[in-house]
Scaffold this active site. Structure first.
Site, PDB file in Angstrom:
ATOM      1  N   GLU A 123      13.112   3.659   1.006  1.00 63.74           N
ATOM      2  CA  GLU A 123      12.364   4.063   2.213  1.00 63.74           C
ATOM      3  C   GLU A 123      13.227   3.971   3.481  1.00 63.74           C
ATOM      4  O   GLU A 123      12.697   3.880   4.586  1.00 63.74           O
ATOM      5  CB  GLU A 123      11.113   3.184   2.357  1.00 63.74           C
ATOM      6  CG  GLU A 123      10.173   3.213   1.161  1.00 63.74           C
ATOM      7  CD  GLU A 123       9.545   4.575   0.900  1.00 63.74           C
ATOM      8  OE1 GLU A 123       9.270   5.292   1.858  1.00 63.74           O
ATOM      9  OE2 GLU A 123       9.369   4.926  -0.285  1.00 63.74           O
ATOM     10  N   PHE A 139       0.857  -1.188   0.000  1.00 68.39           N
ATOM     11  CA  PHE A 139       0.000   0.000   0.000  1.00 68.39           C
ATOM     12  C   PHE A 139       0.893   1.237   0.000  1.00 68.39           C
ATOM     13  O   PHE A 139       1.721   1.425   0.898  1.00 68.39           O
ATOM     14  CB  PHE A 139      -0.913  -0.005   1.242  1.00 68.39           C
ATOM     15  CG  PHE A 139      -1.790   1.210   1.321  1.00 68.39           C
ATOM     16  CD1 PHE A 139      -2.921   1.324   0.519  1.00 68.39           C
ATOM     17  CD2 PHE A 139      -1.475   2.263   2.176  1.00 68.39           C
ATOM     18  CE1 PHE A 139      -3.727   2.454   0.569  1.00 68.39           C
ATOM     19  CE2 PHE A 139      -2.276   3.399   2.237  1.00 68.39           C
ATOM     20  CZ  PHE A 139      -3.405   3.493   1.431  1.00 68.39           C
ATOM     21  N   GLY A 140       0.713   2.099  -1.005  1.00 64.69           N
ATOM     22  CA  GLY A 140       1.471   3.355  -1.093  1.00 64.69           C
ATOM     23  C   GLY A 140       0.555   4.532  -0.827  1.00 64.69           C
ATOM     24  O   GLY A 140      -0.572   4.584  -1.346  1.00 64.69           O
ATOM     25  N   TYR A 141       1.014   5.484  -0.014  1.00 65.79           N
ATOM     26  CA  TYR A 141       0.161   6.633   0.352  1.00 65.79           C
ATOM     27  C   TYR A 141       0.877   7.970   0.194  1.00 65.79           C
ATOM     28  O   TYR A 141       0.289   9.026   0.405  1.00 65.79           O
ATOM     29  CB  TYR A 141      -0.321   6.480   1.806  1.00 65.79           C
ATOM     30  CG  TYR A 141       0.835   6.351   2.775  1.00 65.79           C
ATOM     31  CD1 TYR A 141       1.431   5.105   3.019  1.00 65.79           C
ATOM     32  CD2 TYR A 141       1.383   7.473   3.394  1.00 65.79           C
ATOM     33  CE1 TYR A 141       2.532   4.998   3.872  1.00 65.79           C
ATOM     34  CE2 TYR A 141       2.467   7.368   4.244  1.00 65.79           C
ATOM     35  CZ  TYR A 141       3.035   6.132   4.474  1.00 65.79           C
ATOM     36  OH  TYR A 141       4.133   6.035   5.300  1.00 65.79           O
ATOM     37  N   GLY A 142       2.159   7.940  -0.165  1.00 65.28           N
ATOM     38  CA  GLY A 142       2.938   9.178  -0.336  1.00 65.28           C
ATOM     39  C   GLY A 142       3.565   9.173  -1.712  1.00 65.28           C
ATOM     40  O   GLY A 142       2.862   9.020  -2.720  1.00 65.28           O
ATOM     41  N   SER A 143       4.893   9.298  -1.754  1.00 61.94           N
ATOM     42  CA  SER A 143       5.540   9.333  -3.067  1.00 61.94           C
ATOM     43  C   SER A 143       5.349   8.017  -3.820  1.00 61.94           C
ATOM     44  O   SER A 143       5.446   7.994  -5.055  1.00 61.94           O
ATOM     45  CB  SER A 143       7.034   9.642  -2.922  1.00 61.94           C
ATOM     46  OG  SER A 143       7.702   8.584  -2.272  1.00 61.94           O
TER      47      SER A 143
END
Ligand code: SIN
Length: 191
Positions: free
Chosen positions: A99, A24-28
Site C-alpha cells: 500500500e 478493514f479492506g475496501y478495495g483490492s
C-alpha cells in the site's frame, strides 16, 4: 508528502509483535488476499465513501500513465462495506509495502454483520498525497481505467474484480457500478 508511505506508516503506528489487529479492506484487499490472516468477516465503516480518486503508479498504472484505484473520502452519514481481517501485527510490514503509494494507516471503528463493533486499522490515501488524482466523472474515470495497466495487471481487472466481489458480499456501491457500466461499454466498443 512523498509517494512512498512505508516509513511514515512504521513511525505512526507502533504495534507489538504479538498484537492481533483488525484490518478493514475496501478495495483490492477484498479480493486479492496475499497475506496471512487469522479470521475474516464482512464489515462496514461509517462516514467514509469508496472513490476511484487515488492514482496508481506502481500496481495498475505507471508513473507516465497512472491508473486509478480506490481510497476513502470523508462523507458524514455514508457507510462503506468491505471485509475485516484479523491479522498478526508483523503482517503490516508486508501490507505497508503493498500500500506504499500514498496510503497511510488510520485507526477506525468497524461494525461486523452481527452488529458487534471493534476498532482496527484501514489504509487511506488522503488528498495531500502526491499520487492523489481527485474527483472526476464516472465516465472519465472509466476511460482512464480502460487505458491503464501496470506491474500488477490491467486497471480494468482491478475494477471488475472489485465490482464482482462487492456483489458477492451483497454490497451496492453506485460509484463503482457506474464506472463498471462505462468500462464494459468501452471494452465492447473495442471488440
Ligand atoms: C484497500 O483495499 O483496503 C485499500 C486500497 C487497495 O489496496 O486497493
Amino acid at each position: 508528502m512523498s509517494h512512498n508511505t512505508i516509513e511514515e506508516n512504521r513511525r505512526r503506528s507502533r504495534l507489538a509483535d504479538d498484537d492481533e489487529v483488525w484490518l478493514f479492506g475496501y478495495g483490492s484487499l477484498i479480493y486479492l488476499v496475499d497475506f496471512p490472516y487469522l479470521e475474516s468477516r464482512p464489515a462496514t465503516i461509517r462516514d467514509w465513501s469508496r472513490r476511484f480518486w487515488q492514482g496508481s503508479h506502481d500496481h495498475r498504472g505507471t508513473p507516465a500513465n497512472p491508473g486509478r484505484v480506490v481510497t476513502l473520502i470523508e462523507e458524514p452519514g455514508a457507510v462503506c462495506g468491505g471485509v475485516a481481517y484479523r491479522v498478526a501485527a508483523p503482517v503490516f510490514a508486508q501490507l505497508d509495502v503493498r500500500e506504499k503509494n500514498g496510503y497511510l494507516r488510520f485507526a477506525t471503528e468497524m461494525e461486523f454483520a452481527d452488529g458487534n463493533r471493534d476498532t482496527g486499522l484501514v489504509y487511506i490515501a488522503t488528498p495531500d498525497n502526491e499520487a492523489y488524482l481527485g474527483a472526476a466523472s464516472e465516465a472519465e474515470i472509466a476511460r482512464q481505467i480502460h487505458a491503464s495497466a501496470g506491474p500488477s495487471g490491467s486497471n480494468a481487472d482491478y475494477l471488475l474484480r472489485l465490482a464482482e466481489s462487492l456483489r458477492e458480499l451483497d454490497l451496492v456501491d453506485a460509484h463503482v457500478f457506474e464506472i463498471e457500466r462505462h468500462l464494459l461499454r468501452l471494452a465492447s466498443d473495442r471488440g
